[in-house]
Design an enzyme around this catalytic site. Structure first.
Site, PDB file in Angstrom:
ATOM      1  N   LYS A 183       1.442  -7.024   4.841  1.00 39.82           N
ATOM      2  CA  LYS A 183       2.547  -6.913   3.887  1.00 39.82           C
ATOM      3  C   LYS A 183       2.385  -5.597   3.145  1.00 39.82           C
ATOM      4  O   LYS A 183       1.262  -5.158   2.880  1.00 39.82           O
ATOM      5  CB  LYS A 183       2.432  -8.099   2.924  1.00 39.82           C
ATOM      6  CG  LYS A 183       3.597  -8.258   1.976  1.00 39.82           C
ATOM      7  CD  LYS A 183       3.460  -9.582   1.219  1.00 39.82           C
ATOM      8  CE  LYS A 183       4.388  -9.602   0.014  1.00 39.82           C
ATOM      9  NZ  LYS A 183       4.214 -10.775  -0.823  1.00 39.82           N
ATOM     10  N   LYS A 193       5.591  -7.526   6.936  1.00 39.14           N
ATOM     11  CA  LYS A 193       6.491  -7.989   5.876  1.00 39.14           C
ATOM     12  C   LYS A 193       6.605  -6.930   4.797  1.00 39.14           C
ATOM     13  O   LYS A 193       5.661  -6.715   4.041  1.00 39.14           O
ATOM     14  CB  LYS A 193       5.931  -9.289   5.271  1.00 39.14           C
ATOM     15  CG  LYS A 193       6.745  -9.775   4.071  1.00 39.14           C
ATOM     16  CD  LYS A 193       6.267 -11.139   3.610  1.00 39.14           C
ATOM     17  CE  LYS A 193       6.926 -11.521   2.287  1.00 39.14           C
ATOM     18  NZ  LYS A 193       6.567 -12.866   1.857  1.00 39.14           N
ATOM     19  N   ASP A 235       0.500 -15.969   1.143  1.00 40.21           N
ATOM     20  CA  ASP A 235       0.477 -14.505   0.998  1.00 40.21           C
ATOM     21  C   ASP A 235      -0.773 -14.168   0.201  1.00 40.21           C
ATOM     22  O   ASP A 235      -0.841 -14.391  -1.007  1.00 40.21           O
ATOM     23  CB  ASP A 235       1.717 -14.029   0.207  1.00 40.21           C
ATOM     24  CG  ASP A 235       2.937 -13.892   1.084  1.00 40.21           C
ATOM     25  OD1 ASP A 235       3.951 -13.343   0.600  1.00 40.21           O
ATOM     26  OD2 ASP A 235       2.906 -14.320   2.243  1.00 40.21           O
TER      27      ASP A 235
END
Lengths: 639, 275
Positions: B175, B211, B155
């Site tokens: 994200k 996400k 990430d």
């Protein structure tokens, strides 16, 4: 003061909420309501039950279940002061014709179609959600005309079709469902429209998760419908969306304003200037910017043109159920034998009975059209006699052609006048007032010849001058911002001109009434066509001599002649936006009947004289309210 | 993971043509949340599906190998065995999508998962999480070390200074935020991001994953998120390869809902295993 007993006629497609929107303001100002509901719809029965629970005030809300043909029966009951009709355009027209001359107020809220204008500067995904709100949700009222700028046509259609695929149709009360059903009649109407559109060459796209049994109808998108086809002229039924492209904003306005309907519309553009320009220039009762279908009790909701001029919500919604204090109660005055086909059709001959006595007067007055005096089409004049029976002068014998010319001149002058700032308008009205003041002795002399005492005549002229100035000042306030509880951002209540306003002036107070009607009409941005008093039109024509030098051409047009004939021409004219008639009982009835043609708002006096010298009747707020129309402009904010 | 995003030429005109009307997006977000959620056995099914999207996360300053080990075990057995048996789902291999830890804990996570016999990926946050304000050299080194230790997903915190000056990077997933901000995954933000993902797919054919992370705590929230993805992107995106939920306490709330569905009773805190 409150109006009294209101008869409300609602269509089968109305939800409970819609009915409450109209009933609650009526009850709030103190009127009592009788509602005529169509049989076989459940929502009104709930309303009836609620009405029954109003134990301490029985009878303030009453329900009758029956077909719309009972409407005229309801209206003819002696106690009913006003009928409010909501429903289809043709039924509204028929009701307007049937109720002509019955002495009650009729307000119409017709049609349910709305418009969505999608420019290339819009957030297309959000506009697609706007389409869903407008047509394929339970809040939607009718079908939608969707205007898409050509450059974003493909993109919009793709997103719209993808979104339609995810709509769910089912029982309305299920929280997981987007859209319910509105009964077999609505379904059949939609089905017929789709078949006709297909036969006229349109593409039809339907999608969504729909139960197969009646009366559910899938969300439908129609495109490529030729603009000249009959389908494109009629109202789009629910749940259909008819999409058409446009190239520029100017074209969009022409297409959007090019139908007789003027209900509600939304403009989707992230460019503030463009959004406001389109919002202001759309001829609609409600315009939302980057939203669709927002409602609030504090904001007036209504329409213009053939969507009827009845309002609910906001101050206008309350004015629907109020009348000026001192208005007499309804007097049934139906002339059953009024022949609508022949009223005012032929002009009775005005050959003099004998040789004319009195000094030979000045050359005949012409018609005042397009900023100058001109000869009437018929090339004839009629004599005007003073109170002693002597000849006072000749005025033109205007006819249908002259009315046509006058209305055209008024339309040509309209954009320029609307574009003037309120301050400029006030200044011009002030200049006219000053000119009238200078002409006082001449005007007083004219009035004196018609039997008015000199003192009273002078007072009449002075009062006219004062009123011109007063209306100029009053028209400074353009519109104001409303407080809406759940919205971030302003909602503007704009007061816009009606357009071309036709006024048939009364015989009493020939100068004062003329000016008292002219001033508010001009101050609110309208252009006018006036028919002055029949017995004493000369003061009005004298005023026109000042109008010729001071005001733009075509702003004020005065046509003299046979009043019934001229009234007929004006009332039947499809391009006159409103008509004020102060004349006979038969004339009032004819005006009400003929207004059904383009559903123009009318104001008639039913043969009763008005105290023009009293401020309450001659310069009251009623004149200001009737001289303009409201538009609600919603501006949700956020970045 | 889905196939890597091969990327396209950076065309800034795509971005400059984008218009977002905030009030309209807020209205759509409210509408999505106002819809009735699925009920009964369909709800149980959706919740189990939601479990398979969770990136079970622990990002605290006091993480050690023991709590990471407990987390990994929970990732392998997210729902109590007897509850799954009652739903006849015990043999469907229901695990969370991944385990997400700090770079220093990647070794522990890999070891614990191996010991449990589980092959779900270990994701590591990297590049100066959560602020991203470290040197490029150390950020790249962090990623290299995490991958060496066994992390298969990273990430990445984008360099916000580059964003604010218009210099863009590409990725396989987007994200909503690090999850450590004051406002994290909200529906209006998600709607705009999902529309961007859909537009990119229509323009290039590449599917990018999504996400949301931070603030998703209740099972009801999870259901709303699933329905949002289903509405905006369709069933294709309802796969762990394209959709993840970054959450830690969400799993226990889902487990409680499943417990209630199976037994008809509300569980006490101690009835269900800790994660």
């Amino acid at each position: 003061m409150r109006t009294g007993v209101i008869g409300l006629i609602v269509p089968p497609t109305f939800s409970f909420l819609e009915m409450m929107w109209r009933i609650c303001p009526a009850l709030a100002v103190g009127c009592t309501v009788v509602v005529l509901v169509p049989p076989a719809s459940p929502a009104p029965l709930l309303l009836a039950q609620l009405a029954g629970e109003l134990g301490s005030f029985p009878g303030i809300l009453n329900m009758i279940s029956g077909p719309t043909s009972l409407g005229p029966v309801l209206a003819s009951q002696p106690g009913v002061q006003k009928v409010a009709f909501c429903g289809a355009v043709e039924e509204g027209r028929t009701l307007r014709r049937t109720l002509a001359g019955q002495g009650l107020e009729l307000s119409l809220a017709l049609g349910a179609e709305s418009l969505l204008l999608l420019t290339e500067a819009a957030d297309v995904d959000s506009a697609v959600e706007g389409v869903v709100d407008a047509t394929w949700s339970d809040r939607s009222q009718g079908g939608l005309r969707l205007l898409i700028q050509e450059s974003v046509w493909d993109e919009t259609m793709t997103r719209l079709q993808a979104r339609m695929g995810r709509l769910r149709v089912g029982r309305g009360l299920d929280g997981a469902v987007d859209m319910g059903a509105r009964g077999a009649a609505a379904r059949d109407l939609a089905q017929r429209y789709v078949h006709e559109a297909q036969s006229q060459g349109a593409q039809v796209f339907q999608a969504g998760d729909v139960p197969s049994d009646s009366p559910f109808y899938p969300p439908t998108l129609i495109s490529d419908l030729p603009p000249a086809s009959p389908c494109a002229q009629t109202e789009v039924p629910w749940p259909l969306v008819v999409a058409s492209p446009f190239r520029t904003a100017k074209e969009a306005l022409a297409v959007a304003n090019g139908t007789p309907r003027g209900g509600s519309a939304s403009v989707w553009s992230e460019r503030l200037g463009q959004a406001l320009e389109l919002g202001y220039r759309l001829r609609m009762g409600i315009v939302w910017i980057n939203a669709h279908g927002l409602r609030d009790p504090a904001v007036p909701t209504g329409g213009c043109k053939e969507s009827g001029s009845s309002w609910h919500g906001g101050p206008d919604g309350l004015y629907e159920y109020l009348r000026p204090s001192g208005t007499p109660a309804r007097q049934p005055s139906l002339s059953e034998n009024l022949n609508y086909d022949t009223f005012g059709l032929a002009v009775p001959s005005t050959l003099p009975a004998g040789p004319e006595t009195g000094p030979s007067s000045a050359p005949p007055y012409g018609l005042f059209v397009g900023g100058r005096f001109q000869a009437p089409g018929a090339r004839s004049s009629r004599p005007i006699q003073d109170s002693h029976g002597n000849l006072h002068g000749y005025v033109a014998e205007g006819g249908a052609k002259d009315i046509r010319g006058a209305v055209e001149a008024a339309h040509q002058a309209a954009p320029g006048w609307v574009g003037q700032s309120p301050g400029a308008r006030a200044a011009l009205l002030g200049a006219l007032a000053a000119a009238l003041e200078r002409r006082e002795s001449a005007l007083a002399a004219r009035l004196e010849r018609h039997g008015v005492e000199l003192k009273v005549a002078k007072a009449e002229v002075e009062l006219s001058v004062r009123r011109l100035r007063a209306w100029g000042a009053r028209a400074q306030a353009q519109g104001h911002t409303l407080q809406v509880a759940e919205l971030r951002g302003p909602v503007l209540r704009l007061r816009e001109p009606l357009g071309v306003l036709a006024i048939v002036c009364p015989d009493e107070w020939p100068l004062l009434a003329f000016v008292s009607l002219l001033a508010p009409a001009l101050a609110h941005g309208n252009t006018v066509v006036l028919v002055p008093s029949g017995t004493c039109p000369i003061p009005a024509l004298e005023v026109c001599q000042d109008v010729a030098t001071l005001l733009p051409a075509g702003l004020v047009n005065v046509v003299t002649g046979d009043r019934d004939h001229l009234t007929r021409c004006l009332a039947l004219h499809q391009d006159v936006q409103a008509l004020w008639y102060f004349g006979s009982v038969q004339g009032s009835q004819f005006v009400e009947w003929a207004s059904a043609g383009n559903l123009k708002p009318v104001w008639v006096n039913r043969g009763l004289p008005r105290a023009w010298d009293q401020d309450a009747e001659g310069a009251g707020p009623e004149l200001g309210l009737r001289a303009a129309q409201t538009k609600a402009l919603w501006l949700p904010m956020g970045d | 993971m889905a196939a890597h995003n091969l990327g396209t030429e950076l065309d800034l005109s795509w971005i400059s043509k984008v218009q977002v009307n905030h009030p309209a997006v807020l209205r759509r977000a409210q509408q999505v949340q106002a819809r009735r959620t699925v009920k009964k056995e369909w709800q149980a099914a959706w919740l189990l599906k939601a479990v398979t999207f969770i990136d079970l996360t622990t990002l605290s300053g006091d993480d050690t190998s023991s709590n990471v080990q407990r987390l990994c075990y929970k990732a392998k057995y997210p729902i109590r065995e007897d509850l799954l048996k009652a739903l006849n789902m015990h043999d469907k291999d229901i695990t969370t999508a991944a385990v997400c830890v700090y770079p220093a804990r990647v070794c522990d996570a890999v070891r614990a998962l191996k010991a449990a016999g589980c092959n779900i990926p270990v994701a590591s946050v990297a590049t100066g999480f959560p602020a991203g304000q470290t040197h490029l050299k150390t950020r790249l080194e962090e990623i290299r070390l995490a991958v060496e230790d066994g992390a298969t997903e990273i990430d990445v915190v984008i360099n916000r200074s580059l964003v604010l000056t218009g210099q863009w990077e590409g990725s396989d997933f987007i994200k909503t935020s690090t999850g450590k901000e004051t406002v994290n995954a909200t529906f209006p933000v998600a709607i705009v991001m999902l529309r961007a993902i859909r537009d990119f797919f229509w323009k290039t054919g590449n599917k990018i994953g999504f996400k949301p992370a931070g603030g998703i705590r209740s099972a009801k929230d999870a259901l709303a998120w699933l329905s949002l993805i289903k509405e905006e992107l369709g069933d294709e995106w309802l796969k762990p390869e394209l959709f993840r939920i970054g959450a830690s306490t969400l799993l226990s709330d889902i487990e409680r809902q499943i417990y209630h569905h199976v037994t008809g009773r509300y569980a006490a805190y101690h009835d269900l295993p800790m994660s």
